[in-house]
Design an enzyme around this catalytic site. Structure first.
Site, PDB file in Angstrom:
ATOM      1  N   ARG A  99       6.231   0.709  -7.464  1.00  0.00           N
ATOM      2  CA  ARG A  99       6.719  -0.266  -6.478  1.00  0.00           C
ATOM      3  C   ARG A  99       8.229  -0.458  -6.542  1.00  0.00           C
ATOM      4  O   ARG A  99       8.725  -1.569  -6.290  1.00  0.00           O
ATOM      5  CB  ARG A  99       6.033  -1.634  -6.671  1.00  0.00           C
TER       6      ARG A  99
ATOM      7  N   ARG B 139       9.764  -5.870  -2.395  1.00  0.00           N
ATOM      8  CA  ARG B 139      10.294  -7.188  -2.030  1.00  0.00           C
ATOM      9  C   ARG B 139      11.246  -7.818  -3.033  1.00  0.00           C
ATOM     10  O   ARG B 139      11.937  -8.777  -2.697  1.00  0.00           O
ATOM     11  CB  ARG B 139       9.132  -8.155  -1.765  1.00  0.00           C
TER      12      ARG B 139
ATOM     13  N   ARG C 114      12.652  -4.748   6.089  1.00  0.00           N
ATOM     14  CA  ARG C 114      11.279  -5.166   6.398  1.00  0.00           C
ATOM     15  C   ARG C 114      11.285  -6.175   7.536  1.00  0.00           C
ATOM     16  O   ARG C 114      10.436  -6.109   8.434  1.00  0.00           O
ATOM     17  CB  ARG C 114      10.698  -5.753   5.118  1.00  0.00           C
TER      18      ARG C 114
ATOM     19  N   ASP D  91       1.554   3.183   1.930  1.00  0.00           N
ATOM     20  CA  ASP D  91       0.548   2.363   1.244  1.00  0.00           C
ATOM     21  C   ASP D  91      -0.716   3.190   1.053  1.00  0.00           C
ATOM     22  O   ASP D  91      -0.972   4.121   1.817  1.00  0.00           O
ATOM     23  CB  ASP D  91       0.228   1.095   2.048  1.00  0.00           C
TER      24      ASP D  91
ATOM     25  N   TYR E  97     -11.467  -2.072  -0.896  1.00  0.00           N
ATOM     26  CA  TYR E  97     -10.908  -2.760   0.279  1.00  0.00           C
ATOM     27  C   TYR E  97     -11.745  -2.478   1.532  1.00  0.00           C
ATOM     28  O   TYR E  97     -11.926  -3.350   2.381  1.00  0.00           O
ATOM     29  CB  TYR E  97      -9.456  -2.329   0.507  1.00  0.00           C
TER      30      TYR E  97
HETATM   31  O1  CP3 Z   1       5.670   2.369  -5.432  1.00  0.00           O
HETATM   32  C1  CP3 Z   1       6.316   2.349  -4.354  1.00  0.00           C
HETATM   33  O2  CP3 Z   1       7.474   1.897  -4.272  1.00  0.00           O
HETATM   34  C2  CP3 Z   1       5.694   3.007  -3.137  1.00  0.00           C
HETATM   35  C3  CP3 Z   1       5.049   2.151  -2.200  1.00  0.00           C
HETATM   36  C4  CP3 Z   1       3.688   1.553  -2.437  1.00  0.00           C
HETATM   37  C5  CP3 Z   1       3.268   0.374  -1.799  1.00  0.00           C
HETATM   38  N1  CP3 Z   1       1.964   0.138  -2.081  1.00  0.00           N
HETATM   39  C6  CP3 Z   1       4.145  -0.421  -0.910  1.00  0.00           C
HETATM   40  C7  CP3 Z   1       3.724  -1.786  -0.558  1.00  0.00           C
HETATM   41  C8  CP3 Z   1       2.591   1.986  -3.201  1.00  0.00           C
HETATM   42  C9  CP3 Z   1       2.495   3.172  -4.150  1.00  0.00           C
HETATM   43  C10 CP3 Z   1       1.504   1.084  -2.946  1.00  0.00           C
HETATM   44  C11 CP3 Z   1       0.158   1.248  -3.556  1.00  0.00           C
HETATM   45  C12 CP3 Z   1      -0.869   0.222  -3.344  1.00  0.00           C
HETATM   46  N2  CP3 Z   1      -1.116  -0.525  -2.222  1.00  0.00           N
HETATM   47  C13 CP3 Z   1      -1.887  -0.087  -4.279  1.00  0.00           C
HETATM   48  C14 CP3 Z   1      -2.091   0.607  -5.599  1.00  0.00           C
HETATM   49  C15 CP3 Z   1      -1.055   0.307  -6.609  1.00  0.00           C
HETATM   50  C16 CP3 Z   1      -1.061  -1.082  -7.154  1.00  0.00           C
HETATM   51  O3  CP3 Z   1      -0.021  -1.721  -7.079  1.00  0.00           O
HETATM   52  O4  CP3 Z   1      -2.105  -1.504  -7.705  1.00  0.00           O
HETATM   53  C17 CP3 Z   1      -2.706  -1.074  -3.724  1.00  0.00           C
HETATM   54  C18 CP3 Z   1      -3.905  -1.724  -4.387  1.00  0.00           C
HETATM   55  C19 CP3 Z   1      -2.223  -1.343  -2.412  1.00  0.00           C
HETATM   56  C20 CP3 Z   1      -2.797  -2.286  -1.399  1.00  0.00           C
HETATM   57  C21 CP3 Z   1      -1.798  -3.296  -1.040  1.00  0.00           C
HETATM   58  N3  CP3 Z   1      -0.722  -3.059  -0.190  1.00  0.00           N
HETATM   59  C22 CP3 Z   1      -1.672  -4.605  -1.539  1.00  0.00           C
HETATM   60  C23 CP3 Z   1      -2.647  -5.278  -2.484  1.00  0.00           C
HETATM   61  C24 CP3 Z   1      -0.486  -5.139  -1.002  1.00  0.00           C
HETATM   62  C25 CP3 Z   1       0.163  -6.454  -1.333  1.00  0.00           C
HETATM   63  C26 CP3 Z   1      -0.038  -7.519  -0.368  1.00  0.00           C
HETATM   64  C27 CP3 Z   1       0.879  -8.681  -0.702  1.00  0.00           C
HETATM   65  O5  CP3 Z   1       1.241  -9.355   0.254  1.00  0.00           O
HETATM   66  O6  CP3 Z   1       1.237  -8.865  -1.889  1.00  0.00           O
HETATM   67  C28 CP3 Z   1       0.082  -4.167  -0.154  1.00  0.00           C
HETATM   68  C29 CP3 Z   1       1.317  -4.285   0.625  1.00  0.00           C
HETATM   69  C30 CP3 Z   1       2.502  -3.521   0.133  1.00  0.00           C
HETATM   70  N4  CP3 Z   1       2.467  -2.194  -0.180  1.00  0.00           N
HETATM   71  C31 CP3 Z   1       3.829  -4.010  -0.044  1.00  0.00           C
HETATM   72  C32 CP3 Z   1       4.597  -2.918  -0.464  1.00  0.00           C
HETATM   73  C33 CP3 Z   1       6.080  -2.907  -0.741  1.00  0.00           C
HETATM   74  C34 CP3 Z   1       4.311  -5.411   0.254  1.00  0.00           C
HETATM   75  C35 CP3 Z   1       4.252  -5.612   1.727  1.00  0.00           C
HETATM   76  C36 CP3 Z   1       5.391  -6.375   2.327  1.00  0.00           C
HETATM   77  O7  CP3 Z   1       6.558  -5.919   2.289  1.00  0.00           O
HETATM   78  O8  CP3 Z   1       5.085  -7.425   2.906  1.00  0.00           O
END
Ligand code: CP3
Length: 354
Positions: free
Chosen positions: A27, A31, A40, A77, A154
């Protein structure tokens, strides 16, 4: 294809000697960075950011401008895959991901098909190509996907879940149905990752965030078996270089020994297993990636350096370590604290290499 200026990550993932421990951060685009929040906001919502190759490229590059990282990771994602399968992904601020059409009946599972990956996920492959052009050989680009089980949680629950009640009931009461779900997601993921590799991803990671919520036998039948199928069918060489495959099952513990048998190149380790113990589980079979507790980044610079020192010492001497956190960096972290971590890895890791 131009040679890489910095191929430390690819070498370490293959357990080849390196002068220092390479690092990237799960990640790393996200954010906690004000410049991410700005892009974003401009994109409107998260999926619009993912679907715009120029903006996805911009946020991928942001952490590399701030820190001496050894890899970029595609900005996207894991839930783009179920979205492409027709589930209708959307995000509600504060509630995380949701699906308009969750898969909640036997008929819904049976109706799932491998989608036309080029048509539905072409925006991801465009982003990969755009990022490779922008990186211009500086560091390698990591592609990724979720594990079928993690995506499955999910898909079945309709969003984030604490107990995974529905999918665990399916594992107990209708295991053949869950096998079927795992297979169709695995088949889609094989096409998806191979297309990322074709577009320019130089290593790939499978995020299995929730596989270890299963009891060990169920983990092996559903999560491990479906990741095994993917590992077996990925493109492993491109332009004369091996494409390393990293499996990250959060909370794997002793199951790391099983994961090491899949034929992957490296395993991600979360902070609940010491790297020294993880090395005992896997022997010399695979490289290890990890595993500083992300919460350490809330502490003082001295404590962060100490955490880095302990992580490096726990792996010990020799090749095959990629430094990372044990899970993704969280939105509340002060970006300067990540700088302290990165500098400490550069400064303290050479002593572990000949
Ligand atoms: O690592 C990186 O920088 C690459 C980008 C990346 C994202 N998600 C961007 C993201 C990667 C590799 C993921 C993987 C991901 N997504 C996982 C597996 C890894 C982990 O962290 O366990 C999972 C379970 C998801 C599903 C998902 N997507 C969730 C649970 C969320 C969070 C929701 C929240 O509001 O907290 C996301 C959204 C997401 N994916 C964000 C980012 C930067 C935040 C969204 C935003 O900017 O509002």
């Amino acid at each position: 294809m131009a040679e890489l200026d910095n191929d430390l990550l690819l070498r370490a993932l293959l357990r080849e000697p390196v002068p220092r421990t390479p690092l990237w951060i799960m990640r790393q685009a996200g954010r906690y960075l004000p410049e991410y929040r700005e892009v974003r906001a401009k994109a409107g919502d998260f999926m619009s950011l993912c679907r715009n190759p120029e903006l996805a490229c911009e946020v991928t590059m942001q952490p590399l401008r701030r820190y001496k990282l050894d890899a970029a990771i595609l900005f996207s994602d894991i839930l783009t895959v179920p979205d492409a399968m027709g589930l209708g992904l959307y995000f509600v601020t504060g509630e995380g991901p949701k699906f308009r059409n969750p898969v909640q009946t036997a008929d819904a599972v049976k109706a799932l098909r491998v989608p036309d990956v080029e048509a539905e996920l072409g925006y991801v492959f465009d982003a990969v190509q755009t990022i490779r052009r922008e990186l211009d050989g500086k560091v390698p680009l990591i592609g990724f996907a979720g594990s079928p089980f993690t995506c499955g949680t999910y898909m079945v629950e309709g969003g984030s879940s604490r107990e995974f009640a529905t999918i665990r009931r399916m594992a107990a009461e209708a295991p053949e149905l869950l096998d079927r779900l795992m297979n169709v997601v695995a088949d889609t993921t094989i096409e998806y990752l191979n297309a990322q590799i074709e577009a320019g991803a130089q290593a790939v990671q499978i995020f299995d965030t929730w596989g270890a919520a299963l009891e060990p036998d169920d983990f092996r039948r559903f999560s491990l078996a479906s990741m095994q199928k993917i590992v077996d069918r990925l493109t492993r060489e491109k332009d004369g270089r091996r494409i390393p495959v990293i499996l990250f099952t959060k909370g794997a513990g002793p199951l790391l020994a099983d994961l090491a048998q899949t034929g992957c190149d490296a395993l991600g380790v979360d902070w609940t297993t010491d790297l020294a113990t993880a090395r005992e589980y896997v022997g010399d079979k695979v490289a290890l990636q990890g595993n500083l507790d992300p919460a350490t980044l809330r502490e003082s610079p001295g404590a962060i350096r100490q955490g880095v020192a302990e992580t490096l010492a726990s792996y010990g001497k020799g090749p095959g370590h990629v430094f990372n956190l044990g899970h993704g960096i969280t939105p509340d972290i002060d970006p300067d604290n990540l700088g302290v971590l990165v500098d400490a890895v550069h400064e303290l890791s050479p002593q572990y290499h000949d």
